[in-house]
Design an enzyme around this catalytic site. Structure first.
Site, mmCIF file in Angstrom:
data_model
loop_
_atom_site.group_PDB
_atom_site.id
_atom_site.type_symbol
_atom_site.label_atom_id
_atom_site.label_comp_id
_atom_site.label_asym_id
_atom_site.label_seq_id
_atom_site.Cartn_x
_atom_site.Cartn_y
_atom_site.Cartn_z
ATOM 1 C CE LYS A 33 -6.968 0.113 6.366
ATOM 2 N NZ LYS A 33 -7.819 0.571 5.262
ATOM 3 C CG HIS B 186 -1.873 1.002 1.443
ATOM 4 N ND1 HIS B 186 -1.572 2.290 1.816
ATOM 5 C CD2 HIS B 186 -3.223 0.956 1.322
ATOM 6 C CE1 HIS B 186 -2.697 2.994 1.904
ATOM 7 N NE2 HIS B 186 -3.710 2.212 1.604
ATOM 8 C CD GLN C 257 -6.580 -4.386 4.427
ATOM 9 O OE1 GLN C 257 -7.515 -5.101 4.790
ATOM 10 N NE2 GLN C 257 -6.758 -3.127 4.081
ATOM 11 C CB CYS D 189 -3.851 3.388 -1.460
ATOM 12 S SG CYS D 189 -4.968 4.756 -1.232
ATOM 13 C CG ASP E 67 0.877 -2.124 6.152
ATOM 14 O OD1 ASP E 67 -0.074 -2.245 6.956
ATOM 15 O OD2 ASP E 67 0.792 -1.484 5.093
#
Ligand code: PLP
Length: 411
Positions: A231, A128, A208, A369, A205
């Site tokens: 999220k 991302h 997700q 993104c 990261d």
């Protein structure tokens, strides 16, 4: 556990989310855009409202009752994060505004003082923009080089090539746990093992990752793990940076202001201890309270059950999508979570998204993104359906039906 029991349980999860009980353009809402932002359960909405109604004050500095209550709620949520990702201590949990800020913090506070011309940061082609641009900035500031590990046509990391790229000039490796555009789950344990043997820190990261998978940062062995509350059923504007204490301790503050100090004079400032050293100014208190409630909610179900249910539903979604004539799937990795990107015939993704919205089906369209991912596949964007625990097979069937309608319109 048999399938009927799973379905019954999932049905009750869905009813926990008030926003899902509405019609859009005269059709019951099917929400398949959780990778962008998930809906919130009543438990989170109520916890935030209760905080605003009864407990709101500034944290840490007050002697009065409301300030004590606000501090307790805020710090209590930090303790919940410790348990949720199995950090070693609350010193390792820095509250931020989200994944983006968490990554920028590491780029500027960990990497910037260490990087020299010729040093490298390694990322992957899956990332991302939030896990690309902060590293480009710090590379520009220091003369370091950004190295990008390749992916294959299925959207999987070319792991062996990536490991070869990680040499002794690498200052840090930053990699997504799960790709937001393709749904690929990255092989973190191999990457971490390789980097640990060379003393190279790894930032994950996890934007997700945390909503869909059980995350244990000690088991993963990563040095930094970044994620966002919105999220994972929490509010916007709130997130977390987990950092190994030894590393956070050695890093200078990123921003200056109230709360991150022990003592200030014009001659010298003594910084606060961890994690407050990295939390300058009044934090997003209600957002953090909501994050705590979201963690309670997820832990009440159990992340192993969430992962198992979503995995089965993702497989169903992919098998149903494959039946749509003219569909092209992007992201066919062996190990996947939540998201599936696709295009149908030569219908523009925005047109697909608009036609689906008119049938009550919310998906995301465009580059997500992740422009380099789109460039890798020679396209400008995709349609993306992303699942959360409140989705079910009916949602997938409605998606497929709506795609049929789109094909008719463009036929
Ligand atoms: C993989 C990934 N990383 C980072 C981000 C940025 O998250 P935020 O905008 O909450 O900071 C996102 C948001 O979509 C994401 O999917």
């Amino acid at each position: 556990m048999g399938a009927p029991a799973q379905i019954a349980t999932a049905a009750s999860w869905r009813s926990d989310f008030p926003a899902l009980a509405q019609d859009i353009h005269g059709q019951p809402l099917v929400y398949l855009d959780s990778a962008a932002s998930s809906q919130q359960p009543a438990a989170v909405i109520d916890a935030v409202a209760r905080y605003h109604r009864e407990d709101h004050a500034n944290v840490h500095r007050g002697v009065h009752t409301l300030s004590h209550r606000a501090t307790e709620a805020y710090e209590g949520a930090r303790d919940k994060v410790v348990g949720f990702i199995n950090a070693s201590s609350r010193s390792e949990i820095v509250m931020t505004s989200g994944t983006t800020e968490s990554i920028n913090l590491v780029a500027q506070s960990y990497c910037r003082p260490r990087l020299q011309t010729g040093d490298k940061i390694v990322i992957t082609h899956l990332e991302h923009h939030a896990n690309i641009v902060p590293w480009q900035l710090v590379c520009e500031q220091t003369g370091a080089e950004l190295v990008v590990a390749p992916i294959n046509d299925r959207g999987e990391l070319e792991l062996e090539q990536m490991l070869e790229q990680i040499d002794d000039r690498v200052c840090l490796v930053a990699v997504a746990h799960v790709s937001n555009a393709l749904g690929t789950v990255c092989p973190l344990s191999r990457i971490v093992e390789h980097c640990r043997a060379r003393g190279i820190p790894v930032l994950v990261d996890g934007a997700q990752g945390v909503p869909h998978l059980q995350v244990d940062v000690q088991d993963l062995g990563c040095d930094f793990y970044a994620f966002s509350a919105h999220k994972m059923f929490g509010p916007t504007g709130t997130g977390v940076l987990y950092g190994r204490e030894e590393l956070l301790d050695a890093m200078p503050p990123w921003q200056g202001g109230g709360d991150m100090i022990l003592e200030v004079s014009f001659e010298k400032t003594v910084y606060n201890e961890l994690p407050y050293k990295f939390e300058a100014g009044t934090p997003n208190i209600s957002g953090v309270v909501g994050l705590g409630a979201a963690i309670d909610y997820l832990q009440g179900i159990g992340m192993d059950r969430v992962a198992e249910y979503e995995h089965e539903l993702h497989d169903y979604m992919v098998s149903e999508l494959r039946k749509v004539p003219g569909i092209r799937l992007f992201g066919e990795a062996h190990d996947k979570a939540s998201a599936q990107s696709f295009l149908v015939d030569d219908i523009h993704s925005h047109d697909l998204g608009t036609i689906l919205d008119h049938q009550g089906v919310a998906i995301r369209t465009g580059h997500h993104c992740a422009m380099p991912v789109m460039q890798r596949f020679g396209i400008s964007g995709t349609a993306r359906a992303s699942l959360a625990l409140y989705n079910n097979r009916d949602d997938v069937d409605r998606l497929v039906e709506a795609l049929g309608k789109a094909k008719e319109i463009f036929g």
